[in-house]
Design a protein around this motif. Sequence first.
Motif, short mmCIF file in Angstrom:
data_model
loop_
_atom_site.label_atom_id
_atom_site.label_comp_id
_atom_site.label_asym_id
_atom_site.label_seq_id
_atom_site.Cartn_x
_atom_site.Cartn_y
_atom_site.Cartn_z
N GLY A 112 0.81 -1.21 0.00
CA GLY A 112 0.00 0.00 0.00
C GLY A 112 0.85 1.26 0.00
O GLY A 112 0.34 2.35 -0.21
N TYR B 25 4.55 2.70 13.20
CA TYR B 25 5.30 1.45 13.41
C TYR B 25 5.61 1.40 14.89
O TYR B 25 6.13 2.38 15.44
CB TYR B 25 6.63 1.46 12.65
CG TYR B 25 6.49 1.40 11.13
CD1 TYR B 25 6.10 2.51 10.40
CD2 TYR B 25 6.77 0.22 10.44
CE1 TYR B 25 5.99 2.45 9.01
CE2 TYR B 25 6.66 0.15 9.05
CZ TYR B 25 6.27 1.27 8.35
OH TYR B 25 6.15 1.21 6.99
N SER C 93 -1.63 1.01 9.31
CA SER C 93 -1.65 1.67 8.01
C SER C 93 -3.11 1.87 7.61
O SER C 93 -4.01 1.70 8.45
CB SER C 93 -0.88 0.82 6.98
OG SER C 93 -0.86 1.46 5.73
N GLY D 47 7.94 -1.15 3.68
CA GLY D 47 7.18 -1.07 2.43
C GLY D 47 8.02 -0.91 1.18
O GLY D 47 7.76 -0.07 0.32
N TYR E 234 13.10 5.70 3.57
CA TYR E 234 11.67 5.40 3.58
C TYR E 234 10.97 5.96 2.33
O TYR E 234 10.18 5.25 1.69
CB TYR E 234 11.05 5.97 4.85
CG TYR E 234 9.71 5.40 5.20
CD1 TYR E 234 9.60 4.24 5.99
CD2 TYR E 234 8.53 5.99 4.77
CE1 TYR E 234 8.37 3.71 6.32
CE2 TYR E 234 7.30 5.46 5.10
CZ TYR E 234 7.22 4.32 5.87
OH TYR E 234 5.99 3.79 6.19
C1 DHB Z 1 1.84 -1.22 4.37
C2 DHB Z 1 2.66 -2.32 4.32
C3 DHB Z 1 3.95 -2.23 4.76
O1 DHB Z 1 4.76 -3.29 4.72
C4 DHB Z 1 4.45 -1.04 5.27
O2 DHB Z 1 5.72 -0.99 5.73
C5 DHB Z 1 3.64 0.06 5.31
C6 DHB Z 1 2.33 -0.03 4.84
C7 DHB Z 1 0.46 -1.31 3.89
O3 DHB Z 1 0.03 -2.41 3.50
O4 DHB Z 1 -0.25 -0.30 3.92
#
Ligand code: DHB
Length: 393
Positions: free
Chosen positions: A46, A201, A212, A295, A384
Amino acid sequence: IKTQVGIIGAGPSGMVLANWLKKYGIDAVIIELRSREYVEGRVRAGLVEQNTKDILKELGLDARMKKEGIVHDGVYLSFDEERIHIPFGELTGGRTITIYGQQEITKDLTDAWLDGGETLHFETKATKIIDFDTKSPKIHFEKDGEEGILECDFVAACDGFHGIGRKTLPKKSFQSYDITYPFSWLGILANVAPSTDELIYAYHENGFALHSLRSETVSRLYVQVDNDESVDNWSDDRIWSELSKRLANLGWELKEGPIFEKSITPMRSHMIDSLRSGRLLLAGDAAHIVPPTGGKGMNLAIADVKHMVDAFVAYYKTNSETLLDTYTNDALRRIWRAQDFSNFMTKLFHKQDAHGSFTYRLQKAKFDYLKVSRAYKTTIAENYVGLPFESFK
Ligand code: DHB
Ligand code: FAD
């Protein structure tokens, strides 16, 4: 069938590649094992980083993401119920992330491809890649019980971790690296407004949690669970209760709502150090897996494709093989960076040893340092949002 670039896999890497090549007048045909409904319904990433946004913009395929995606200018990091904020824009010269589902990106790219009259064979299994050490490689495939052959100049294996691309690379041509983490993620989607404006987190003595979201009405949350856990052991009540403990912060409350998707994902780091053999090139999860903390997976898959497009364009437009020859090394620099960052974020926020142990103390020392150091915050922020392509030149 015949084409210039034969693509296996209609995930984010395959679909970005196809649409990008089209922009340069290079033909491609895609073969995808699953049905269109399956691919578009698969819930995964995402978090869309700045480079990915820039690429979709360049392709003119970011209209819906711009309308429906949610831009985040920072992230919250939490440790033992203490929370800090990392402001991206301020630390990275204005770079941000956008929250927009991977399956929505894939849908936008697939719609554009098919609306343009291009070829994508769903429910078609690539079974064999041959002759990639010659100028006319071939993909053997099966569709509706019948066999066929796709003849091409190059094969792009964008076929994910379980595909045939990596298995086809000559064994002696690469080294592989693997870490299996002793924990997994239980992820949920719930019909409830997010309890936060930006992602959180969190390290907690019960384990990691991530808040999220997908929209103003849908929240996406994850909790660290043991590797042998089953979703059957996690009732909705148990999930919400764990999430509110792990994400707890003074004066903040987690809103609960009906959960409509629940699944467990194992966590691994996987790498091979060659992404090409002759006229077979790999991109994305076919060549590397990062643990999801941070992510990076989809973004990295799309970054590989940028280097692959550069190589194909140089070949078709100027007859140069230089960028094909440097493809592996051009892609590997970012891949190793993302491997390190994903491993770092995973180790910083997951419970790896007893609360209070030496490992815990090191995690806490990192968090305490983050609180006071702009340099350390910048390190997290720039990784990030994704380092610009120029940084790896
Ligand atoms: C999402 C997934 C992740 O691994 C991450 O670090 C941040 C967001 C998500 O699915 O929204
Ligand atoms: P895939 O998406 O796996 O696509 C490969 C395609 O190839 C599939 O459609 C498959 O059906 C097809 N295929 C396989 N074998 C064959 C065959 N033999 N013949 C024909 N077709 C075949 N990444 C992020 O960047 N941000 C995030 O926030 C994030 N969160 C995640 C959360 C979870 C829970 C998970 C599981 C992953 C997350 N990721 C995230 C990782 C991301 O989803 C993957 O890295 C991404 O899907 C990789 O794209 P890809 O195109 O390389 O491979």
